[in-house]
Design a protein around this motif. Structure first.
Motif, PDB file in Angstrom:
ATOM      1  N   VAL A 298       0.854  -1.188   0.000  1.00 34.74           N
ATOM      2  CA  VAL A 298       0.000   0.000   0.000  1.00 34.74           C
ATOM      3  C   VAL A 298       0.889   1.237   0.000  1.00 34.74           C
ATOM      4  CG1 VAL A 298      -1.937  -1.105   1.186  1.00 34.74           C
ATOM      5  CG2 VAL A 298      -0.175   0.035   2.534  1.00 34.74           C
ATOM      6  N   GLU A 299       0.302   2.357  -0.340  1.00 36.70           N
ATOM      7  CA  GLU A 299       1.006   3.634  -0.296  1.00 36.70           C
ATOM      8  C   GLU A 299       1.238   4.043   1.160  1.00 36.70           C
ATOM      9  OE1 GLU A 299       1.778   5.576  -3.089  1.00 36.70           O
ATOM     10  OE2 GLU A 299       1.096   3.919  -4.347  1.00 36.70           O
TER      11      GLU A 299
ATOM     12  N   THR B 124      -1.626   5.314   4.226  1.00 35.14           N
ATOM     13  CA  THR B 124      -2.879   4.634   3.902  1.00 35.14           C
ATOM     14  C   THR B 124      -3.697   4.459   5.179  1.00 35.14           C
ATOM     15  OG1 THR B 124      -1.955   3.473   2.001  1.00 35.14           O
ATOM     16  CG2 THR B 124      -3.873   2.464   3.045  1.00 35.14           C
ATOM     17  N   SER B 125      -4.959   4.868   5.106  1.00 37.21           N
ATOM     18  CA  SER B 125      -5.863   4.692   6.246  1.00 37.21           C
ATOM     19  C   SER B 125      -6.493   3.304   6.187  1.00 37.21           C
ATOM     20  CB  SER B 125      -6.960   5.753   6.223  1.00 37.21           C
ATOM     21  OG  SER B 125      -7.826   5.521   5.114  1.00 37.21           O
TER      22      SER B 125
ATOM     23  N   LYS C 102      -9.634   2.766   6.095  1.00 39.62           N
ATOM     24  CA  LYS C 102     -10.684   2.878   5.067  1.00 39.62           C
ATOM     25  C   LYS C 102     -10.099   2.603   3.679  1.00 39.62           C
ATOM     26  CE  LYS C 102     -14.202   5.947   3.252  1.00 39.62           C
ATOM     27  NZ  LYS C 102     -14.856   7.255   3.341  1.00 39.62           N
ATOM     28  N   ASP C 103      -8.942   3.195   3.387  1.00 39.68           N
ATOM     29  CA  ASP C 103      -8.284   2.963   2.099  1.00 39.68           C
ATOM     30  C   ASP C 103      -7.810   1.518   1.974  1.00 39.68           C
ATOM     31  OD1 ASP C 103      -8.650   5.660   1.479  1.00 39.68           O
ATOM     32  OD2 ASP C 103      -6.661   6.225   2.205  1.00 39.68           O
TER      33      ASP C 103
ATOM     34  N   SER D 183     -10.520  -0.691   0.877  1.00 40.73           N
ATOM     35  CA  SER D 183     -10.751  -0.549  -0.567  1.00 40.73           C
ATOM     36  C   SER D 183      -9.744  -1.361  -1.369  1.00 40.73           C
ATOM     37  CB  SER D 183     -10.674   0.923  -0.976  1.00 40.73           C
ATOM     38  OG  SER D 183     -11.721   1.653  -0.406  1.00 40.73           O
ATOM     39  N   VAL D 184      -8.489  -1.336  -0.938  1.00 41.31           N
ATOM     40  CA  VAL D 184      -7.449  -2.135  -1.603  1.00 41.31           C
ATOM     41  C   VAL D 184      -7.803  -3.617  -1.522  1.00 41.31           C
ATOM     42  CG1 VAL D 184      -5.032  -2.874  -1.476  1.00 41.31           C
ATOM     43  CG2 VAL D 184      -5.606  -0.448  -1.274  1.00 41.31           C
TER      44      VAL D 184
ATOM     45  N   ASP E 296     -11.661   3.420  10.886  1.00 37.84           N
ATOM     46  CA  ASP E 296     -11.341   3.709   9.489  1.00 37.84           C
ATOM     47  C   ASP E 296     -10.299   4.809   9.328  1.00 37.84           C
ATOM     48  OD1 ASP E 296     -13.002   1.757   8.501  1.00 37.84           O
ATOM     49  OD2 ASP E 296     -14.613   3.117   7.911  1.00 37.84           O
TER      50      ASP E 296
END
Length: 80
Positions: A24-25, A28-29, A31-32, A35-36, A61
């Motif tokens: 991940v970047e 990153t939260s 919540k993100d 999504s990933v 989140d």
């Protein structure tokens, strides 16, 4: 950033493993991160909701992941 991710219950079947490392970047939260996960593992959409724990504590989140964090994906549990 590489995040060690543990899967439990039905999520193990959906992703085909009990442990994966997911890139991940930075910043990153949770919540993100969810999504990933849904993008990589579309079968996770079959679960209405699941909890995320980071370093053995339930996470909201808004929590931002850091290097070295361990994420657990915990599906709903029913029992009797």
């Amino acid at each position: 950033m590489n995040i060690k991710t543990l899967f439990f219950g039905i999520t193990t079947d959906y992703v085909g493993a009990s442990e994966l490392h997911i890139d991940v970047e930075e910043n990153t939260s949770i919540k993100d991160f969810k999504s990933v996960l849904k993008q990589k593992f579309t079968q996770l959409e079959n679960i209405n909701t699941y909890a995320i724990a980071v370093n053995e504590e339930y996470a909201t989140d808004g929590l931002i992941l850091k290097i070295g964090d361990v994420v657990a994906v915990i599906p709903p549990v029913s029992g009797g």
